[in-house]
Design a protein around this motif. Structure first.
Motif, PDB file in Angstrom:
ATOM      1  N   LEU A 158       0.811  -1.217   0.000  1.00 13.31           N
ATOM      2  CA  LEU A 158       0.000   0.000   0.000  1.00 13.31           C
ATOM      3  C   LEU A 158       0.843   1.265   0.000  1.00 13.31           C
ATOM      4  N   LYS A 159       2.118   1.128   0.296  1.00 14.70           N
ATOM      5  CA  LYS A 159       3.004   2.290   0.244  1.00 14.70           C
ATOM      6  C   LYS A 159       3.497   2.549  -1.182  1.00 14.70           C
ATOM      7  N   ARG A 160       3.299   1.575  -2.059  1.00 12.55           N
ATOM      8  CA  ARG A 160       3.724   1.721  -3.452  1.00 12.55           C
ATOM      9  C   ARG A 160       2.734   2.571  -4.244  1.00 12.55           C
ATOM     10  N   GLN A 161       3.157   3.021  -5.416  1.00 10.26           N
ATOM     11  CA  GLN A 161       2.291   3.803  -6.275  1.00 10.26           C
ATOM     12  C   GLN A 161       1.078   2.967  -6.701  1.00 10.26           C
ATOM     13  N   VAL A 162      -0.043   3.637  -6.885  1.00 12.47           N
ATOM     14  CA  VAL A 162      -1.305   2.946  -7.147  1.00 12.47           C
ATOM     15  C   VAL A 162      -1.206   2.073  -8.390  1.00 12.47           C
ATOM     16  N   ASN A 163      -1.199   0.763  -8.166  1.00 15.31           N
ATOM     17  CA  ASN A 163      -1.214  -0.263  -9.214  1.00 15.31           C
ATOM     18  C   ASN A 163       0.024  -0.296 -10.104  1.00 15.31           C
ATOM     19  N   VAL A 164       1.005   0.554  -9.866  1.00 12.64           N
ATOM     20  CA  VAL A 164       2.194   0.578 -10.717  1.00 12.64           C
ATOM     21  C   VAL A 164       3.066  -0.632 -10.406  1.00 12.64           C
ATOM     22  N   GLY A 165       3.312  -1.447 -11.419  1.00 11.85           N
ATOM     23  CA  GLY A 165       4.116  -2.646 -11.227  1.00 11.85           C
ATOM     24  C   GLY A 165       3.373  -3.795 -10.575  1.00 11.85           C
ATOM     25  N   PHE A 166       2.063  -3.649 -10.362  1.00  9.63           N
ATOM     26  CA  PHE A 166       1.271  -4.704  -9.748  1.00  9.63           C
ATOM     27  C   PHE A 166       0.891  -5.737 -10.814  1.00  9.63           C
ATOM     28  N   SER A 167       0.826  -6.994 -10.411  1.00 15.42           N
ATOM     29  CA  SER A 167       0.263  -8.017 -11.284  1.00 15.42           C
ATOM     30  C   SER A 167      -1.247  -7.827 -11.348  1.00 15.42           C
ATOM     31  N   GLY A 168      -1.902  -8.550 -12.275  1.00 19.20           N
ATOM     32  CA  GLY A 168      -3.355  -8.447 -12.370  1.00 19.20           C
ATOM     33  C   GLY A 168      -4.044  -8.814 -11.076  1.00 19.20           C
ATOM     34  N   GLY A 169      -3.560  -9.886 -10.437  1.00 10.95           N
ATOM     35  CA  GLY A 169      -4.151 -10.308  -9.173  1.00 10.95           C
ATOM     36  C   GLY A 169      -3.916  -9.307  -8.063  1.00 10.95           C
TER      37      GLY A 169
END
Length: 247
Positions: free
Chosen positions: A138-149
């Motif tokens: 949650l400290k990371r940028q919103v959805n940046v680098g996130f997998s689909g799941g």
């Protein structure tokens, strides 16, 4: 809680929804299934107030108010939540920043005091734990680098923090492996099951419904609801296909 009557809507001058009628009462979870192009995502976007989706007829009442007469942020403040099929990335903004601003904006619109930083982090940890998501995510940028799941789980954390009255979840199960599907399904049950809440799940597959167990399943085809049943209808769709069931 949500009452849709004879709703028609167009996108780029093409009629997508064509006389759709649906009612979802408090305490209920409904699922909508249907073939590609039937209008499932269009329904979600119309309810959420996305630009470019023109309502040409019918009505939508939510919590006793004309939903179509409200701006998207007003719908959210009233307790409406839309889970996207493809959650967007927001570079430069952390999930924590985004969620705290979203929550406190809604609280302000309802005449409530904003949560302090400490109280918000306590709430965020609780909801992230529910979805088995590390607070570092949650400290990371919103959805940046996130997998689909990961994007879908982060969106469910968002839903838990905002605690809406009504949620429309557009293919929340897409991109989820077996374990993530169970976690997200359990999260939906925990967050959206209650006497004063309701949810509308849009999905292609029966597997999410095995976890969430909707009260009603609807088949959307040709821009309208053509069949309604219980969970057994989803099993029939899996076995026979839309062409047979929705004929």
């Amino acid at each position: 809680m949500l009452k849709i009557e004879n709703l028609t809507a167009t996108v780029a001058d093409k009629t997508i929804l064509d006389g759709l009628t649906l009612e979802v009462n408090a305490g209920e979870v409904h699922a909508i299934m249907g073939p590609n192009g039937a209008g499932k995502s269009t329904l979600a976007y119309v309810l959420g107030g996305r630009p470019g989706y023109e309502v040409t007829g019918g009505s939508v009442e939510f919590m006793g108010k004309d939903l179509l007469d409200l701006e998207p942020h007003e719908r959210a403040a009233l307790g409406f939540f839309l889970g996207f099929q493809y959650p967007v990335e927001i570079p430069g903004v952390s999930n924590v920043q985004f969620l705290r601003e979203a929550l406190n904006s809604q609280r302000k619109a309802r005449g409530e005091e904003p949560l302090s930083g400490g109280d918000f982090l306590k709430l965020a940890r609780e909801k992230a734990g529910l979805l088995k998501m590390d607070m570092e995510m949650l400290k990371r940028q919103v959805n940046v680098g996130f997998s689909g799941g990961e994007k879908k789980r982060a969106e469910m954390v968002q839903m838990g923090i905002l605690d809406p009255k009504f949620a429309v979840l557009d293919e929340t199960d897409s991109g989820l492996d077996i374990d993530a599907l169970r976690i997200v399904g359990d999260g939906i049950n925990t967050i959206m099951r209650g006497p004063d809440k309701a949810a509308l799940l849009i999905t292609h597959y029966q597997r999410l419904l095995e976890v969430v167990k909707p009260d009603y399943v609807h088949v959307l085809a040709r821009g309208k609801i053509v069949k309604t049943g219980g969970p057994e209808l989803a099993l029939r769709l899996e076995e026979e296909g839309y062409e047979v069931v929705a004929a």
